[in-house]
Write an enzyme that holds these catalytic residues in place. Structure first.
Site, PDB file in Angstrom:
ATOM      1  N   HIS A  69      -3.808  -4.351  -1.589  1.00 54.06           N
ATOM      2  CA  HIS A  69      -3.196  -3.781  -0.378  1.00 54.06           C
ATOM      3  C   HIS A  69      -2.586  -4.889   0.461  1.00 54.06           C
ATOM      4  O   HIS A  69      -3.288  -5.709   1.057  1.00 54.06           O
ATOM      5  CB  HIS A  69      -4.225  -3.012   0.446  1.00 54.06           C
ATOM      6  CG  HIS A  69      -3.613  -2.227   1.566  1.00 54.06           C
ATOM      7  ND1 HIS A  69      -2.822  -1.120   1.346  1.00 54.06           N
ATOM      8  CD2 HIS A  69      -3.658  -2.375   2.917  1.00 54.06           C
ATOM      9  CE1 HIS A  69      -2.426  -0.615   2.499  1.00 54.06           C
ATOM     10  NE2 HIS A  69      -2.916  -1.370   3.473  1.00 54.06           N
ATOM     11  N   TYR A 131       6.788   0.355   3.669  1.00 50.12           N
ATOM     12  CA  TYR A 131       7.410   1.431   4.451  1.00 50.12           C
ATOM     13  C   TYR A 131       8.572   0.952   5.315  1.00 50.12           C
ATOM     14  O   TYR A 131       9.134   1.704   6.095  1.00 50.12           O
ATOM     15  CB  TYR A 131       6.373   2.139   5.332  1.00 50.12           C
ATOM     16  CG  TYR A 131       5.566   1.241   6.244  1.00 50.12           C
ATOM     17  CD1 TYR A 131       6.063   0.795   7.462  1.00 50.12           C
ATOM     18  CD2 TYR A 131       4.277   0.859   5.884  1.00 50.12           C
ATOM     19  CE1 TYR A 131       5.313  -0.018   8.284  1.00 50.12           C
ATOM     20  CE2 TYR A 131       3.514   0.053   6.696  1.00 50.12           C
ATOM     21  CZ  TYR A 131       4.038  -0.381   7.905  1.00 50.12           C
ATOM     22  OH  TYR A 131       3.281  -1.203   8.722  1.00 50.12           O
ATOM     23  N   HIS A 242      -3.602   5.277   3.444  1.00 55.30           N
ATOM     24  CA  HIS A 242      -4.508   4.846   4.498  1.00 55.30           C
ATOM     25  C   HIS A 242      -5.383   6.036   4.878  1.00 55.30           C
ATOM     26  O   HIS A 242      -4.853   7.096   5.240  1.00 55.30           O
ATOM     27  CB  HIS A 242      -3.735   4.412   5.752  1.00 55.30           C
ATOM     28  CG  HIS A 242      -2.993   3.124   5.615  1.00 55.30           C
ATOM     29  ND1 HIS A 242      -1.714   2.951   6.105  1.00 55.30           N
ATOM     30  CD2 HIS A 242      -3.337   1.935   5.074  1.00 55.30           C
ATOM     31  CE1 HIS A 242      -1.305   1.717   5.872  1.00 55.30           C
ATOM     32  NE2 HIS A 242      -2.278   1.077   5.240  1.00 55.30           N
ATOM     33  N   HIS A 279      -9.008   1.411   3.183  1.00 54.35           N
ATOM     34  CA  HIS A 279      -9.919   1.274   4.321  1.00 54.35           C
ATOM     35  C   HIS A 279     -11.088   2.249   4.188  1.00 54.35           C
ATOM     36  O   HIS A 279     -12.201   1.842   3.955  1.00 54.35           O
ATOM     37  CB  HIS A 279      -9.229   1.439   5.670  1.00 54.35           C
ATOM     38  CG  HIS A 279      -8.127   0.475   5.912  1.00 54.35           C
ATOM     39  ND1 HIS A 279      -8.309  -0.889   5.900  1.00 54.35           N
ATOM     40  CD2 HIS A 279      -6.805   0.675   6.138  1.00 54.35           C
ATOM     41  CE1 HIS A 279      -7.162  -1.500   6.122  1.00 54.35           C
ATOM     42  NE2 HIS A 279      -6.230  -0.579   6.265  1.00 54.35           N
ATOM     43  N   ASP A 330      -4.263  -6.994   3.217  1.00 57.09           N
ATOM     44  CA  ASP A 330      -3.683  -6.122   4.232  1.00 57.09           C
ATOM     45  C   ASP A 330      -2.768  -6.868   5.200  1.00 57.09           C
ATOM     46  O   ASP A 330      -1.628  -7.181   4.879  1.00 57.09           O
ATOM     47  CB  ASP A 330      -4.804  -5.391   4.959  1.00 57.09           C
ATOM     48  CG  ASP A 330      -4.308  -4.258   5.854  1.00 57.09           C
ATOM     49  OD1 ASP A 330      -3.102  -3.963   5.836  1.00 57.09           O
ATOM     50  OD2 ASP A 330      -5.128  -3.651   6.559  1.00 57.09           O
TER      51      ASP A 330
END
Length: 452
Positions: A69, A131, A242, A279, A330
């Protein structure tokens, strides 16, 4: 066939609880063709003078690590958002300011440096949760997938593989408020237009695959979840989401839909064996059962979760109900899969005030096979015949690892202890230096471009 023979001082082989000394690893055309533990009494292949032909790998050699991620552009925030008070939502405002500054060229430069930093840390494959699709005003580039193409090219320059998790992001809140300001560049209008854009992007590069992502239940309306899941299913692609990162999101979902985000995803066909929940910090017991029954996995990002004060997820309970675990860096507060792995254990100690939750093998598997499987590369993450020739060597004679038994690297070593990295049979890092990218210089330049 073109190949290389490697002689690992120690190598951590599948189904072994501890590393094995003196392992000869043969590779050809990007695959491992033979694994021979010499110290166990085995003889080298007939006619081969081992020491004369093999490249020595002093230290412990592991399979390639997988960063499941990543948001590459978040690396520009390191050291800029950690002081003072605030929470995830105030941090997000700073993140949006960086997002506004990027275009395909600057994103290529930044991601190339970030992915090369990952290579230095022993990461051979990244899952990019992507994104940042369009111009800042929301209009598409001439090539609607220009930003995704930049990320794929950046991974090629850095020498690692990538699963581009193209992310559907349509609304600003659970109740469907429209995207505004910096968020406008994230959206495609609806899930069908998102799918049309992603369908048009089929990189031919062997180092790249395209998967799907649902940003969150606040960013994709309930009625459009199935369209994204259906696209991933038709393409046999990984699907990431997520999930329950923030209590506020859970509360909003219950208020609007009368159920938790996990239940909402399950009811719309999002959960399944190809799905990874990222997460999953604030899950109920029923949520855990939903994920387990569907065969879904969870990607934990401990260094980001602690940096943003998100909370500690129930990692041991996840493993106990059968959820495959993977790891991600992340927001890249640090890029260090050793730190992410040991945080699985250490955070559980903080939460429970007890020690001994995860074995070294479980930590290794989360950082290797677990991450590769979550990204659709099930032929990677093992030092075994037929697997991809990804090798990561960690020194055992440095200031952090001197005197540490090889099995203890997960609690002692860090990214700075990686000396040698091989990806698909190609040496990418030698003696702690990336062979094609000046990582510090390129990071400094690329970050200055989007923050100054």
């Amino acid at each position: 066939m073109t190949g290389t023979r490697w002689l690992a001082e120690y190598a951590w082989l599948p189904d072994h609880t501890e590393p094995t000394a003196d392992v000869l690893i043969d590779t050809a055309d990007g695959r491992i063709t033979a694994v021979t533990p010499l110290a166990a009494g085995s003889d080298p292949p007939a006619g081969v003078e081992v020491l004369g032909e093999a490249v020595r790998l002093p230290g412990l050699t592991l399979p390639g690590l997988a960063n499941a991620h990543s948001h590459a552009f978040h690396r520009a925030l390191r050291g800029r958002t950690h002081g003072g008070r605030g929470d995830f939502w105030t941090w997000r405002d700073r993140m949006y300011a960086v997002a506004q500054r990027l275009d395909p060229d600057s994103y290529l430069a930044l991601a190339r440096a970030v992915y090369a930093e990952m290579a230095l840390a022993g990461i051979t494959c990244v899952g990019e949760f992507h994104y940042l699709h369009h111009n800042p005003d929301g209009t598409p580039y001439a090539d609607p997938n220009a930003m995704g193409a930049a990320l794929v090219e950046a991974a090629a320059h850095a020498g690692i593989r990538i699963t581009l998790l193209d992310t559907c992001y349509l609304t600003a809140t659970v109740d469907g408020q429209p995207l505004a300001g910096p968020q406008r560049r994230f959206g495609d209008g609806d899930a069908l237009r998102w799918a049309e854009r992603v369908d048009a992007f089929r990189p031919a590069d062997e180092h790249a695959r395209v998967g799907a992502a649902i940003h969150s239940v606040r960013a994709v309306p309930a009625g459009q979840l199935a369209a994204v899941a259906g696209w991933a299913d038709r393409r046999d692609a990984p699907l990431h989401v997520h999930l329950s990162e923030q209590p506020a999101e859970n509360d909003a979902c219950r208020a609007l839909h009368g159920r938790t985000p996990a239940r909402l995803l399950a009811d719309h066909g999002v959960l399944g064996p190809a799905t990874t929940a990222v997460h999953a910090t604030h899950l109920t017991g029923a949520d855990l059962a939903l994920l387990a029954d569907a065969g879904s996995g969870v990607c934990l990002c401990p260094t980001t979760e602690r940096d943003l004060a998100d909370g500690i997820g129930p990692a041991r309970r996840m493993a106990d109900v059968g959820l495959p675990l993977s790891l991600g860096s992340d927001s890249h507060a640090v890029i260090d899969l050793f730190e992410e792995a040991r945080a699985m254990e250490l955070d559980e100690r903080l939460r429970t005030r007890r020690r001994g939750h995860f074995s070294p093998v479980e930590l290794r598997d989360a950082a290797t096979t677990g991450g590769h499987a979550a990204l659709g590369w099930r032929d990677a993450g093992r030092i075994a015949v037929g697997a991809r020739a990804d090798l990561v060597t960690v020194r055992l004679d440095g200031p952090r690892t001197a005197g540490v038994p090889a099995v203890g690297v997960w609690f002692a070593a860090g990214a700075a202890d990686v000396t040698h990295v091989v990806v698909d049979g190609r040496t990418v890092v030698r003696d702690g230096r990336h062979l094609s990218v000046d990582v510090p210089a390129e990071l400094a330049s690329a970050i200055a471009e989007v923050t100054s």
